[in-house]
Write a protein that holds these residues in place. Sequence first.
Motif, mmCIF file in Angstrom:
data_model
loop_
_atom_site.group_PDB
_atom_site.id
_atom_site.type_symbol
_atom_site.label_atom_id
_atom_site.label_comp_id
_atom_site.label_asym_id
_atom_site.label_seq_id
_atom_site.Cartn_x
_atom_site.Cartn_y
_atom_site.Cartn_z
ATOM 1 N N HIS A 148 0.618 14.268 -8.843
ATOM 2 C CA HIS A 148 0.987 15.532 -8.203
ATOM 3 C C HIS A 148 0.072 15.846 -7.017
ATOM 4 C CE1 HIS A 148 2.838 16.995 -12.274
ATOM 5 N NE2 HIS A 148 3.487 15.976 -11.738
ATOM 6 N N SER A 149 0.037 14.928 -6.073
ATOM 7 C CA SER A 149 -0.840 15.080 -4.914
ATOM 8 C C SER A 149 -0.044 14.846 -3.629
ATOM 9 C CB SER A 149 -2.000 14.076 -4.994
ATOM 10 O OG SER A 149 -2.819 14.157 -3.844
ATOM 11 N N PRO A 150 -0.329 15.619 -2.576
ATOM 12 C CA PRO A 150 0.361 15.386 -1.302
ATOM 13 C C PRO A 150 0.091 14.006 -0.719
ATOM 14 C CG PRO A 150 -0.731 17.531 -1.307
ATOM 15 C CD PRO A 150 -1.210 16.790 -2.516
ATOM 16 N N SER A 151 -1.118 13.492 -0.932
ATOM 17 C CA SER A 151 -1.443 12.188 -0.354
ATOM 18 C C SER A 151 -2.422 11.438 -1.248
ATOM 19 C CB SER A 151 -2.039 12.338 1.050
ATOM 20 O OG SER A 151 -3.385 12.752 0.985
ATOM 21 N N ALA A 152 -2.491 10.139 -1.014
ATOM 22 C CA ALA A 152 -3.434 9.273 -1.719
ATOM 23 C C ALA A 152 -3.867 8.186 -0.758
ATOM 24 C CB ALA A 152 -2.786 8.654 -2.958
ATOM 25 N N VAL A 153 -5.144 7.877 -0.756
ATOM 26 C CA VAL A 153 -5.632 6.761 0.057
ATOM 27 C C VAL A 153 -6.457 5.846 -0.851
ATOM 28 C CG1 VAL A 153 -7.612 8.136 0.876
ATOM 29 C CG2 VAL A 153 -6.926 6.066 2.108
ATOM 30 N N ILE A 154 -6.081 4.578 -0.886
ATOM 31 C CA ILE A 154 -6.710 3.615 -1.782
ATOM 32 C C ILE A 154 -7.963 3.035 -1.146
ATOM 33 C CG2 ILE A 154 -6.439 1.333 -2.854
ATOM 34 C CD1 ILE A 154 -3.516 2.044 -3.374
ATOM 35 N N PHE A 155 -9.020 2.967 -1.946
ATOM 36 C CA PHE A 155 -10.285 2.329 -1.573
ATOM 37 C C PHE A 155 -10.494 1.100 -2.468
ATOM 38 C CE2 PHE A 155 -10.816 6.373 0.368
ATOM 39 C CZ PHE A 155 -11.819 6.269 1.334
ATOM 40 N N ASN A 156 -11.422 0.249 -2.072
ATOM 41 C CA ASN A 156 -11.644 -0.992 -2.806
ATOM 42 C C ASN A 156 -12.323 -0.804 -4.156
ATOM 43 O OD1 ASN A 156 -10.561 -2.146 -0.534
ATOM 44 N ND2 ASN A 156 -12.173 -3.673 -0.286
ATOM 45 N N SER A 157 -13.016 0.303 -4.347
ATOM 46 C CA SER A 157 -13.678 0.584 -5.630
ATOM 47 C C SER A 157 -14.027 2.059 -5.677
ATOM 48 C CB SER A 157 -14.961 -0.254 -5.779
ATOM 49 O OG SER A 157 -15.948 0.189 -4.864
ATOM 50 N N TYR A 207 0.834 -1.207 0.000
ATOM 51 C CA TYR A 207 0.000 0.000 0.000
ATOM 52 C C TYR A 207 0.868 1.256 0.000
ATOM 53 C CZ TYR A 207 -4.739 -1.838 0.470
ATOM 54 O OH TYR A 207 -5.950 -2.425 0.231
ATOM 55 N N TYR A 208 1.908 1.259 0.815
ATOM 56 C CA TYR A 208 2.767 2.438 0.880
ATOM 57 C C TYR A 208 3.405 2.710 -0.479
ATOM 58 C CZ TYR A 208 6.689 5.502 1.884
ATOM 59 O OH TYR A 208 7.589 6.544 1.851
ATOM 60 N N GLU A 209 3.892 1.658 -1.130
ATOM 61 C CA GLU A 209 4.575 1.828 -2.410
ATOM 62 C C GLU A 209 3.629 2.322 -3.497
ATOM 63 O OE1 GLU A 209 7.739 -0.765 -5.132
ATOM 64 O OE2 GLU A 209 7.154 -1.430 -3.119
ATOM 65 N N VAL A 210 2.429 1.744 -3.543
ATOM 66 C CA VAL A 210 1.468 2.137 -4.582
ATOM 67 C C VAL A 210 0.925 3.536 -4.319
ATOM 68 C CG1 VAL A 210 -0.690 1.543 -5.749
ATOM 69 C CG2 VAL A 210 0.870 -0.271 -5.026
ATOM 70 N N GLU A 211 0.618 3.862 -3.084
ATOM 71 C CA GLU A 211 0.107 5.204 -2.781
ATOM 72 C C GLU A 211 1.168 6.269 -3.037
ATOM 73 O OE1 GLU A 211 -3.491 4.214 0.369
ATOM 74 O OE2 GLU A 211 -1.511 4.702 1.173
ATOM 75 N N GLN A 212 2.422 5.948 -2.804
ATOM 76 C CA GLN A 212 3.495 6.889 -3.126
ATOM 77 C C GLN A 212 3.582 7.093 -4.637
ATOM 78 O OE1 GLN A 212 5.227 8.754 -1.032
ATOM 79 N NE2 GLN A 212 6.267 9.741 -2.757
ATOM 80 N N GLN A 213 3.431 6.012 -5.395
ATOM 81 C CA GLN A 213 3.424 6.102 -6.854
ATOM 82 C C GLN A 213 2.287 7.007 -7.332
ATOM 83 O OE1 GLN A 213 1.622 2.846 -8.915
ATOM 84 N NE2 GLN A 213 3.162 2.815 -10.536
ATOM 85 N N LEU A 214 1.109 6.852 -6.729
ATOM 86 C CA LEU A 214 -0.045 7.669 -7.100
ATOM 87 C C LEU A 214 0.194 9.149 -6.810
ATOM 88 C CD1 LEU A 214 -2.855 5.323 -5.739
ATOM 89 C CD2 LEU A 214 -2.353 5.783 -8.146
#
Length: 384
Positions: A90-99, A78-85
């Motif tokens: 060009h976003s300070p943060s990203a949080v992944i949801f299931n859909s 999750y950390y690696e993919v959210e950092q990629q996002l």
Amino acid sequence: MKDFPKKLQDKLDERRTNNALRLLKSPNNLIDFSSNDYLGFSKKNIIFKNAHQFLKDHNITQNGATGSRLLSGNHKLYYEVEQQLCEFHHSPSAVIFNSGYDANIGFFSSVPQRGDIILYDEYIHASIRDGISMSHAKGYKFKHNDVAALEKKCEHERHRNSKETNIYIVTESVFSMDGDTPHLEKIAQVSKQHNAFLVVDEAHATGVFGKKGVGLIQHLNLEDAIFARIITFGKALGCHGATILGSDILKQYLINFSRSFIYTTALPPHSLATIYTAYQELKHSTAIGKLHENIRYFKAEIVTHKLEHLFIESHSAIQCCIISGNANVKSISKNLQHHGFNVKPILSPTVPSGQERLRFCLHSYNSKKEISEVLKLLATFVTS
């Protein structure tokens, strides 16, 4: 077993009477003018292989997430993919949801508070409407893509509410049922003028617009004007899941209060690996250019076959032909499918009565011959 409740049976019967009953159908081998797989990523072998290799390189042989992210499911990927996002978008943060559905109901049910106002485009996606209905804030729609109407509503709400009232403005960068785009720069100006929080769903723009498919918000350099962006991975990226992009504190808030994030089993490692690999492929894919060639060719063929009066103006991968009446649009769809083209009808009540349509989804892998043939057939059916 008890009999099925009569109230529910009556609702099903009403759908049958209106020729609007939904049915699950088996996959077919028809030429694809219906899926959201705009770039063909869902079937791209290199993405499948690279996702598997990505898991092997990380020494991961785990099938499931085992729990929610707040319990046991917050896998190291999750950390690696959210950092990629964050870097890509060009976003300070990203949080992944299931859909995308989970992301929208999670955001709108938790972020706007009692006493706040949500102003949303009347054609906004059902998942956003559902989230708004779960919120304690009051929601009001404004006329589709009408910036002047939005501005009047902002002025009205600012006049009748206290300074502590937060206003959230909600739109999509590409609308799923029309394929059109609002004037995002003007909406951003209205939002700034009225000190509102602008939220944009980029589901059908990501992977389609902007350099390397970054979406319309980045293409227009509006990242700093947006409070939250919803990005989904089930369209052009050909995989599954979604992310909400925003500030670090927004991410912290969602982790603490978004129920569709808190109370669900997390995505498994393979889903995260596929998201990561699809974004890597997006960085150097030639499919985006091919998709836009096909969009331009489709629009030119609409004119060639004198169909432009039936189509909603769109420069996206979604091109919609208005054919009034559920029975009419279903009949023409069936004829196109009989000739080998998978074009789906969009019926009321999904769209307003009288606005039923054929929804053509274009892809990088559609050939010019296929585009010409399907529109030639359409012209025959609508004039016969």
